[in-house]
Motif scaffolding. Structure first.
Motif, PDB file in Angstrom:
ATOM      1  N   LYS A 114       0.838  -1.188   0.000  1.00 30.59           N
ATOM      2  CA  LYS A 114       0.000   0.000   0.000  1.00 30.59           C
ATOM      3  C   LYS A 114       0.880   1.247   0.000  1.00 30.59           C
ATOM      4  N   GLU A 115       0.417   2.278  -0.711  1.00 27.60           N
ATOM      5  CA  GLU A 115       1.094   3.564  -0.650  1.00 27.60           C
ATOM      6  C   GLU A 115       0.577   4.309   0.575  1.00 27.60           C
ATOM      7  N   LYS A 119      -6.038  15.580   1.707  1.00 26.40           N
ATOM      8  CA  LYS A 119      -6.961  15.387   0.581  1.00 26.40           C
ATOM      9  C   LYS A 119      -6.252  14.983  -0.715  1.00 26.40           C
ATOM     10  N   LEU A 165      -5.352  11.240  -0.392  1.00 27.03           N
ATOM     11  CA  LEU A 165      -6.533  10.377  -0.487  1.00 27.03           C
ATOM     12  C   LEU A 165      -7.050  10.323  -1.923  1.00 27.03           C
ATOM     13  N   ALA A 166      -6.989  11.446  -2.622  1.00 24.69           N
ATOM     14  CA  ALA A 166      -7.446  11.486  -4.020  1.00 24.69           C
ATOM     15  C   ALA A 166      -6.597  10.594  -4.922  1.00 24.69           C
ATOM     16  N   GLN A 167      -5.353  10.378  -4.517  1.00 23.81           N
ATOM     17  CA  GLN A 167      -4.450   9.505  -5.276  1.00 23.81           C
ATOM     18  C   GLN A 167      -4.555   8.045  -4.843  1.00 23.81           C
ATOM     19  N   GLY A 168      -5.490   7.747  -3.949  1.00 22.12           N
ATOM     20  CA  GLY A 168      -5.700   6.371  -3.508  1.00 22.12           C
ATOM     21  C   GLY A 168      -4.736   5.901  -2.444  1.00 22.12           C
ATOM     22  N   LYS A 169      -4.051   6.821  -1.797  1.00 16.19           N
ATOM     23  CA  LYS A 169      -3.089   6.450  -0.767  1.00 16.19           C
ATOM     24  C   LYS A 169      -3.773   6.311   0.594  1.00 16.19           C
ATOM     25  N   VAL A 170      -3.142   5.558   1.466  1.00 11.98           N
ATOM     26  CA  VAL A 170      -3.582   5.491   2.865  1.00 11.98           C
ATOM     27  C   VAL A 170      -2.912   6.654   3.595  1.00 11.98           C
ATOM     28  N   PHE A 218      -9.346  -3.138   2.241  1.00 11.43           N
ATOM     29  CA  PHE A 218      -8.450  -3.299   1.089  1.00 11.43           C
ATOM     30  C   PHE A 218      -8.782  -4.619   0.392  1.00 11.43           C
TER      31      PHE A 218
END
Length: 211
Positions: free
Chosen positions: A29-30, A80, A83-88, A211
């Protein structure tokens, strides 16, 4: 996924946040690990003001608005976008700290704090909040030892210098919030060794990770 760590001074949240970041990265995970105050460029400067022993005399209202300014920048510039890039995103403190320290601790009206934080964050709430609980005396002893070891006693010792009664209010405030929001909070005993605490954390958090 937005995860926050909360707790009294010296509870071990920073250590556990780092451990969780490492664990999630091992799961490919990123992860962005950040903190309040100080998660943004402006926040770094605000942290120096807010945590320094040199500023013990600032009013509770000034303290509140400095924290809110830090939070606005943190949400807009760091949380934000990640999170928009799909990171945790894992944050060491967030809105609950203000509710507890400035609300239960300083006595500012909670309804007002909820309103101001909703504005500051555009209603962004964590998916999971991990609260590390332990006796106030234990936490303060740890925090003071840490500050002396890192030579941060004056740079970041303002809250450690507060009375025992103040810190007890903080602990009670956190436990109250956790009881009001059981769907979001995971409460763990922060007293054991870090490895044992993290084992408890993983056991509790796995079924909440989407996930």
């Amino acid at each position: 996924m937005f995860i926050t760590f909360e707790g009294i001074e010296g509870c071990g949240k920073t250590t556990q946040a780092k451990k969780l970041k490492h664990y999630l990265e091992e799961q490919n995970k990123e992860v962005v690990l950040t903190r309040e105050p100080g998660g943004s460029k402006l926040g770094i400067e605000l942290r120096k003001i807010l945590l320094s022993l040199e500023n013990q005399g600032i009013s509770k209202e000034c303290e509140l608005f400095l924290y809110l300014a830090d939070r606005v920048e943190h949400v807009q510039q760091v949380i934000k976008p990640a999170l928009a890039q799909g990171k945790v995103v894992i944050s060491d403190r967030y809105v609950d700290s203000t509710l507890v320290y400035q609300g239960y601790g300083r006595g500012i009206e909670l309804d007002l704090l909820y309103q101001l934080n909703a504005l500051a964050t555009n209603n962004l709430e964590p998916n999971i909040t991990i609260l590390l609980d332990l006796p106030v005396e234990t936490g303060l002893k740890r925090a003071l030892e840490r500050n002396l070891e890192n030579k941060q006693s004056r740079q970041e010792g303002r809250f450690e210098a507060e009375s025992l009664d103040f810190h007890q209010k903080i602990r009670e405030g956190y436990l109250t919030l956790a009881s009001l929001h059981p769907e979001r909070f995971i409460v763990l005993d922060g007293s054991p060794a870090p490895e044992k605490v993290f084992a408890q954390l993983l056991e509790k958090i796995k079924n909440k990770l989407k996930f």
